[in-house]
Design a protein around this motif. Structure first.
Motif, short mmCIF file in Angstrom:
data_model
loop_
_atom_site.label_atom_id
_atom_site.label_comp_id
_atom_site.label_asym_id
_atom_site.label_seq_id
_atom_site.Cartn_x
_atom_site.Cartn_y
_atom_site.Cartn_z
N LEU A 68 0.83 -1.21 0.00
CA LEU A 68 0.00 0.00 0.00
C LEU A 68 0.86 1.26 0.00
O LEU A 68 0.50 2.27 -0.62
CB LEU A 68 -0.95 -0.01 1.20
N ALA A 69 1.99 1.20 0.67
CA ALA A 69 2.91 2.35 0.62
C ALA A 69 3.38 2.59 -0.80
O ALA A 69 3.48 3.73 -1.26
CB ALA A 69 4.10 2.10 1.55
N ALA A 70 3.65 1.50 -1.54
CA ALA A 70 4.10 1.63 -2.92
C ALA A 70 3.00 2.20 -3.81
O ALA A 70 3.28 2.90 -4.80
CB ALA A 70 4.56 0.28 -3.45
N LEU A 71 1.74 1.90 -3.48
CA LEU A 71 0.62 2.38 -4.29
C LEU A 71 0.22 3.81 -3.97
O LEU A 71 -0.69 4.35 -4.59
CB LEU A 71 -0.59 1.45 -4.11
N GLY A 72 0.87 4.42 -2.99
CA GLY A 72 0.56 5.80 -2.67
C GLY A 72 0.00 6.01 -1.28
O GLY A 72 -0.49 7.10 -0.97
N SER A 73 0.04 4.98 -0.46
CA SER A 73 -0.38 5.06 0.94
C SER A 73 -1.86 5.39 1.14
O SER A 73 -2.21 6.34 1.85
CB SER A 73 0.48 6.07 1.70
N PRO A 74 -2.76 4.62 0.52
CA PRO A 74 -4.17 4.79 0.87
C PRO A 74 -4.40 4.34 2.30
O PRO A 74 -3.59 3.60 2.87
CB PRO A 74 -4.88 3.87 -0.12
N ARG A 75 -5.50 4.77 2.88
CA ARG A 75 -5.85 4.33 4.23
C ARG A 75 -6.16 2.83 4.20
O ARG A 75 -6.67 2.31 3.21
CB ARG A 75 -7.07 5.11 4.72
N HIS A 76 -5.86 2.14 5.30
CA HIS A 76 -6.10 0.71 5.35
C HIS A 76 -6.86 0.33 6.61
O HIS A 76 -6.56 0.81 7.70
CB HIS A 76 -4.79 -0.08 5.30
N LEU A 77 -7.88 -0.54 6.44
CA LEU A 77 -8.66 -1.05 7.56
C LEU A 77 -8.75 -2.57 7.45
O LEU A 77 -8.73 -3.13 6.35
CB LEU A 77 -10.09 -0.48 7.55
N LEU A 91 -1.32 2.16 -17.20
CA LEU A 91 0.08 2.18 -17.63
C LEU A 91 0.88 3.32 -16.98
O LEU A 91 2.05 3.13 -16.64
CB LEU A 91 0.16 2.29 -19.16
N PRO A 92 0.29 4.51 -16.80
CA PRO A 92 1.08 5.59 -16.18
C PRO A 92 1.54 5.28 -14.76
O PRO A 92 2.51 5.89 -14.29
CB PRO A 92 0.10 6.78 -16.19
N VAL A 93 0.88 4.35 -14.07
CA VAL A 93 1.28 4.02 -12.70
C VAL A 93 1.93 2.63 -12.63
O VAL A 93 2.02 2.04 -11.56
CB VAL A 93 0.07 4.10 -11.74
N ARG A 94 2.38 2.13 -13.77
CA ARG A 94 2.97 0.79 -13.81
C ARG A 94 4.15 0.64 -12.83
O ARG A 94 4.26 -0.40 -12.16
CB ARG A 94 3.39 0.48 -15.25
N PRO A 95 5.04 1.63 -12.69
CA PRO A 95 6.14 1.47 -11.71
C PRO A 95 5.63 1.27 -10.28
O PRO A 95 6.20 0.49 -9.52
CB PRO A 95 6.93 2.77 -11.85
N ARG A 96 4.57 1.97 -9.91
CA ARG A 96 4.00 1.80 -8.57
C ARG A 96 3.44 0.39 -8.40
O ARG A 96 3.59 -0.24 -7.35
CB ARG A 96 2.91 2.83 -8.32
N LEU A 97 2.77 -0.09 -9.44
CA LEU A 97 2.19 -1.42 -9.36
C LEU A 97 3.28 -2.49 -9.25
O LEU A 97 3.16 -3.44 -8.47
CB LEU A 97 1.31 -1.68 -10.58
N ARG A 98 4.35 -2.33 -10.01
CA ARG A 98 5.47 -3.28 -9.92
C ARG A 98 6.05 -3.29 -8.51
O ARG A 98 6.29 -4.36 -7.92
CB ARG A 98 6.55 -2.93 -10.94
#
Length: 406
Positions: A81-90, A205-212
């Motif tokens: 989740l940190a790699a994806l941009g740190s959304p809130r997690h529950l 595709l623009p966020v492919r590095p985050r997904l990897r």
């Protein structure tokens, strides 16, 4: 050729998933995209994947040790989740995802086994505290609590088959869908972006590095292939059962249609059973007697020179007969009411006699004597109108659909 719909930007989005890694595998690109757009994104995870396979040799000893597997996968999802941009997690059943008047609870992985058709199915030894063993109503209430605590404007989860049949995924689908409907907010299902069922397609595709980077956190569950210099945008990984998956360039979602509510319609006289018809006629006679008695007693009442009693009773007769004909589409019931009104008025007039007449030989008396009969004849003479055909189910929805194919 229509262009893909752009990624929308709901103010707050709640994505409900079954285990750590599901959020990244099924919707990681969309999560990263929404976060970059400034949306408030929350990932709600139902279990800690205690029964998941441990892929690497160094993690293999953890397999079967639920608490240790859970602790490891908690660390994996935190990194992803940190790699994806740190959304809130529950966590489902935990703070923020549990009604405040109930103690927190922990749902565990139900496990699965592969069926003969190659799809996942429920494990025979699912534990008593597993997600699928829990009461669905309790799970729905926990998702509703998460919707309220996050102020979510929309909920996203799996389609009704859970993606590939995993029982926890299917349970999450039902819980998220019911919760969204109960809270009256939109619910969208994750579907194949190129399968023709998507209402919304997100270019990831623009966020492919985050997904990897997020996928690389799940070393216990998959192995990410190295970057191919010939095709640097391609992203693929190998799952525990050996299948190599190529991450899609687009993620698709289908919006849940609101349940079709068919308005209740009154049963016509012809649609009733024999007993129902007899009962309806008896009720019509009783109502006719009451209206006839009321009219006979009050039709001579005036306010000054205005015949208020006659006006009210005449309107009452007209409303009764017209309403019965329109509602039940029956001349029989109208005739029963009219006969009861006329007979009752004449019986009461005869009982009153000449010493205390209820129907006088004046304009009001003549109107009350003949008015109900005239109204009844007009209503009975109306032709029976054919019922208005209902529009085909889904026709309105179909007219609102939009082509989002590339």
């Amino acid at each position: 050729m229509a262009r893909s719909a752009p990624a929308t930007r709901p103010e707050r989005v709640l994505l409900v998933h079954a285990h750590p890694d599901d959020e990244t595998l099924a919707s990681g690109g969309t999560i990263a995209t929404l976060v970059e757009l400034g949306a408030e994104v929350t990932v709600l995870t139902a279990t800690r994947g205690e029964r998941g396979e441990m892929l690497t040799p160094e993690l293999a000893p953890l397999f079967g040790d639920g608490p240790r597997v859970a602790a490891h996968r908690e660390s994996e999802i935190a990194g992803a989740l940190a790699a994806l941009g740190s959304p809130r997690h529950l966590w489902l059943g935990g703070p923020g995802a549990r009604p405040t008047d109930l103690p927190v609870r922990r749902y565990t992985d139900s496990g699965m086994q592969w069926g003969p058709d190659g799809r996942a199915m429920a494990a025979e030894d699912s534990p008593a505290d597993s997600l699928t063993a829990a009461d669905l109503g309790e799970v729905v209430d926990d998702v509703r609590a998460a919707i309220r605590s996050t102020g979510a404007d929309a909920v996203v989860s799996y389609a009704d088959d859970g993606g590939y049949g995993h029982p926890d995924h299917v349970r999450v689908h039902h819980a998220a869908r019911y919760a969204a409907r109960a809270e009256e907010i939109p619910f969208s299902m994750i579907v194949d972006a190129d399968g023709g069922a998507a209402d919304l397609v997100v270019d990831v595709l623009p966020v492919r590095p985050r997904l990897r980077a997020a996928l690389e956190q799940y070393r216990s569950q998959l192995t990410v292939d190295p970057i191919d210099t010939a095709e640097p945008e391609q992203l693929s990984y190998v799952m525990p059962h050996g299948a190599r998956i190529v991450a899609p360039a687009r993620e698709g979602f289908r919006h849940d249609a609101a349940p079709t509510v068919v308005p209740a319609t009154a049963q016509t006289f012809d649609e009733m059973t024999v007993g129902g018809r007899v009962g309806a006629i008896v009720v019509a006679l009783v109502v006719g007697v009451l209206v006839g008695g009321l009219g006979t007693i009050t039709h001579q009442q005036t306010i000054g020179t205005f015949p208020i009693g006659l006006v009210i009773t005449t309107l009452l007769v007209a409303a009764l007969l017209v309403g019965t004909r329109m509602l039940f589409r029956s001349r029989t019931l109208v005739a029963a009411e009219a006969v009861a009104i006329l007979v009752t008025s004449q019986v009461l007039a005869a009982v009153g006699g000449t010493s205390s007449p209820l129907i006088l030989a004046n304009a009001a008396g003549y109107t009350w004597t003949y008015g109900p009969a005239i109204i009844a004849m007009i209503v009975l003479a109306w032709p029976t109108l054919p019922p208005r055909p209902a529009p085909p189910l889904g026709s309105v929805r179909a007219s609102e659909s939009t082509d989002h194919s590339a």
